[in-house]
Design an enzyme around this catalytic site. Structure first.
Site, PDB file in Angstrom:
ATOM      1  N   LYS A 176       0.844  -1.184   0.000  1.00  0.00           N
ATOM      2  CA  LYS A 176       0.000   0.000   0.000  1.00  0.00           C
ATOM      3  C   LYS A 176       0.886   1.242   0.000  1.00  0.00           C
ATOM      4  O   LYS A 176       1.789   1.376   0.835  1.00  0.00           O
ATOM      5  CB  LYS A 176      -0.901   0.015   1.236  1.00  0.00           C
ATOM      6  CG  LYS A 176      -1.934  -1.094   1.265  1.00  0.00           C
ATOM      7  CD  LYS A 176      -3.058  -0.844   0.289  1.00  0.00           C
ATOM      8  CE  LYS A 176      -4.204  -1.810   0.492  1.00  0.00           C
ATOM      9  NZ  LYS A 176      -5.359  -1.521  -0.383  1.00  0.00           N
ATOM     10  N   ASP A 200      -0.537  -0.774  -4.664  1.00  0.00           N
ATOM     11  CA  ASP A 200      -1.886  -0.219  -4.580  1.00  0.00           C
ATOM     12  C   ASP A 200      -1.805   1.160  -3.948  1.00  0.00           C
ATOM     13  O   ASP A 200      -1.559   1.300  -2.755  1.00  0.00           O
ATOM     14  CB  ASP A 200      -2.778  -1.133  -3.743  1.00  0.00           C
ATOM     15  CG  ASP A 200      -4.236  -0.688  -3.738  1.00  0.00           C
ATOM     16  OD1 ASP A 200      -4.549   0.332  -4.376  1.00  0.00           O
ATOM     17  OD2 ASP A 200      -5.055  -1.368  -3.097  1.00  0.00           O
ATOM     18  N   GLU A 226      -2.341  -0.941  -8.929  1.00  0.00           N
ATOM     19  CA  GLU A 226      -3.778  -0.990  -8.671  1.00  0.00           C
ATOM     20  C   GLU A 226      -4.280   0.396  -8.301  1.00  0.00           C
ATOM     21  O   GLU A 226      -3.748   1.031  -7.391  1.00  0.00           O
ATOM     22  CB  GLU A 226      -4.080  -1.988  -7.545  1.00  0.00           C
ATOM     23  CG  GLU A 226      -5.561  -2.171  -7.276  1.00  0.00           C
ATOM     24  CD  GLU A 226      -5.821  -3.205  -6.194  1.00  0.00           C
ATOM     25  OE1 GLU A 226      -6.892  -3.119  -5.549  1.00  0.00           O
ATOM     26  OE2 GLU A 226      -4.974  -4.091  -5.969  1.00  0.00           O
ATOM     27  N   ASP A 251      -9.818  -0.627  -9.212  1.00  0.00           N
ATOM     28  CA  ASP A 251     -10.476  -1.056  -7.971  1.00  0.00           C
ATOM     29  C   ASP A 251     -11.616  -0.093  -7.655  1.00  0.00           C
ATOM     30  O   ASP A 251     -12.770  -0.372  -7.944  1.00  0.00           O
ATOM     31  CB  ASP A 251      -9.470  -1.127  -6.826  1.00  0.00           C
ATOM     32  CG  ASP A 251     -10.097  -1.620  -5.521  1.00  0.00           C
ATOM     33  OD1 ASP A 251     -11.315  -1.860  -5.489  1.00  0.00           O
ATOM     34  OD2 ASP A 251      -9.371  -1.752  -4.525  1.00  0.00           O
ATOM     35  N   LYS A 273     -14.732  -6.493  -5.855  1.00  0.00           N
ATOM     36  CA  LYS A 273     -14.948  -6.674  -4.422  1.00  0.00           C
ATOM     37  C   LYS A 273     -16.396  -7.122  -4.215  1.00  0.00           C
ATOM     38  O   LYS A 273     -17.333  -6.432  -4.639  1.00  0.00           O
ATOM     39  CB  LYS A 273     -14.689  -5.372  -3.660  1.00  0.00           C
ATOM     40  CG  LYS A 273     -13.278  -4.796  -3.823  1.00  0.00           C
ATOM     41  CD  LYS A 273     -12.261  -5.583  -3.019  1.00  0.00           C
ATOM     42  CE  LYS A 273     -10.867  -4.998  -3.128  1.00  0.00           C
ATOM     43  NZ  LYS A 273     -10.730  -3.659  -2.532  1.00  0.00           N
TER      44      LYS A 273
END
EC number: 5.1.1.-
Length: 359
Positions: A176, A200, A226, A251, A273
Site C-alpha cells: 500500500k 496499490d 492498482e 479497484d 470486491k
C-alpha cells in the site's frame, strides 16, 4: 426444530429471527475483528474491522455470509442490520430456490450492495450445502489450478513494513502506497525479499506520477499497479494507458457491473470486491464480462473473516489474481472454512457450499 435453532443461534450470540423449518430463518451478528497490526492506506487507518455475519437457515442447513463496514462508502454494520430488519418478515417467507432469484429479490427491495452481499454469500453457501456440493463444482470449475493470494503490507514506517514481511514470508506482497516517498519505500523493501510486488496507491497518485513511477517500479520487480488515480479521473487514465509500462488494475473505479465496460477502455484489468458489487451473483457476471473484453480478472477482500474469504476462494479457478488475505490479517478469526497455507496454497473445506462453519 424451531426451539433447537433458536437455542443454537442464541449460543452463538446471534439475534435469531426465524419462524419455522420451512421458512427462511435469518440470524444477524456484529463482530469487531481486531487486526494484528494497524492497517493504513492512503486515506485512512484502523486497528479493527467491524463486520456483519448473516446466517440463513433452510431445510435444516445453515449458510453464512459476511459484509464489512466501510467509511469510504459510508456503510456501517448498524446500517446494514437496519436494512435487513426492515424486510426480515418478507425474507422469512421468501420461496428460496436459487441464489440468483434471491439476489434479484434483494435488488428489487432497494438494499445497499453491502447488505445484499452478506445475504447473497449466505444464500450461496446455503444453496451449496442443500445441493451437497462446493460452489466451484456447481459452477463447473475445479481447483487444480488457481492464483496464489498476495499478502498486504499497509503504509507504515519502513522498519515496521520490513518487520511485517519478515513476520509473514510470502511469494507475493501487495504494498500500500500514497506517501511522498513511495518509490523510496519500494526500493528499500526490495532489499529484504525477492517476492513479487503489487502496488496499490488507493487513488493517491496523479497521472504524471504514475507514468514517472512505473518504469522505476517495474525495474524493482513490481507486477502491476492498482488504482493509482482517483476513481473518476478517466482523462488521467487515458494518459496512463498510453504511456505506462506496467499493467493497471481498476479497484475504486470498478464497483458494480455497469462499471466493467468503461474500465475496459481505461484499465488492463479489474479488481472485483464482493461487498461493493453485491455478492457472488453479480461478481460471476462481472468475471464473465471482463473476460469477454480481454481484461485480467482479480477479486479482492475488505479484511473479512474466513466467512467472506471462503466465498472468494470459490471463485479462484476463474481468476488471474486474487487478494484474499483478510483473515490472515486478524488477531483472531471467527470461523472455519478455507485454509491458506504458508506457501499460499489453499485447503478447501470438506463440507459443501463455501464450506463455512462458525467457531
Amino acid at each position: 426444530m424451531k426451539e433447537s435453532a433458536a437455542v443454537f443461534f442464541k449460543h452463538l450470540g446471534f439475534t435469531y429471527l426465524g419462524a419455522n423449518l420451512f421458512s427462511m430463518q435469518i440470524s444477524l451478528k456484529k463482530y469487531t475483528l481486531p487486526l494484528k497490526h494497524t492497517f493504513r492506506i492512503s486515506r485512512e487507518s484502523h486497528d479493527f474491522q467491524n463486520s456483519l455475519i448473516v446466517g440463513l437457515t433452510h431445510k435444516g442447513k445453515v449458510g453464512y455470509g459476511e459484509a464489512t463496514s466501510n467509511p469510504y462508502y459510508k456503510i456501517t454494520v448498524e446500517s446494514m442490520i437496519a436494512e435487513i430488519m426492515a424486510i426480515k418478515n418478507e425474507i422469512e417467507i421468501f420461496d428460496f430456490d436459487t441464489p440468483e432469484s434471491f439476489h434479484k429479490y434483494l435488488v428489487e427491495k432497494g438494499l445497499t450492495n453491502f447488505a445484499i452481499c452478506a445475504l447473497d454469500l449466505a444464500a450461496h453457501d446455503l444453496y451449496g450445502k442443500l445441493k451437497d456440493k462446493p460452489l466451484y463444482e456447481l459452477w463447473n470449475t475445479n481447483t487444480s489450478s488457481y492464483p496464489i493470494t498476495n499478502y498486504t503490507i499497509g503504509i507504515a514506517p519502513i522498519d515496521i513494513m520490513v518487520s511485517k514481511m519478515k513476520e509473514t514470508p510470502w511469494p507475493i506482497y501487495k504494498i500500500k502506497l500514497g506517501t511522498t516517498e513511495d518509490v523510496a519505500i519500494v526500493r528499500e523493501l526490495r532489499k529484504y525479499t525477492n517476492a513479487i510486488f503489487r502496488i496499490d496507491a488507493n487513488c493517491a497518485w496523479t497521472a504524471e506520477e504514475t507514468i514517472y513511477n512505473a518504469p522505476i517500479l517495474k525495474d524493482l520487480g513490481v507486477e502491476f499497479l492498482e488504482q493509482p488515480l482517483k476513481a473518476d479521473d478517466w482523462h488521467g487514465m487515458e494518459q496512463v494507458m498510453r504511456h505506462t509500462v506496467l499493467p493497471v488494475i481498476a479497484d475504486e473505479s470498478c464497483i458494480v457491473e455497469e462499471d466493467v465496460e468503461k474500465c475496459g477502455l481505461h484499465y488492463n484489468g479489474i479488481n472485483i470486491k464482493l461487498t461493493k458489487c453485491g455478492g457472488l451473483t453479480p461478481a460471476l457476471r462481472m468475471i464473465k464480462q471482463g473476460k469477454e473484453m480481454g481484461l485480467k480478472i482479480m477479486v479482492g477482500c475488505m479484511t473479512e473473516s474466513t466467512v467472506g474469504i471462503s466465498a472468494i476462494a470459490q471463485l479462484l479457478p476463474q481468476l488471474d489474481y486474487v487478494d484474499m488475505d483478510g483473515a490472515m490479517l486478524l488477531k483472531k478469526d471467527i470461523a472455519d472454512g478455507v485454509v491458506i497455507k504458508n506457501d499460499g496454497k489453499v485447503l478447501f473445506p470438506s463440507i459443501a457450499g463455501s464450506g463455512v462453519t462458525l467457531n
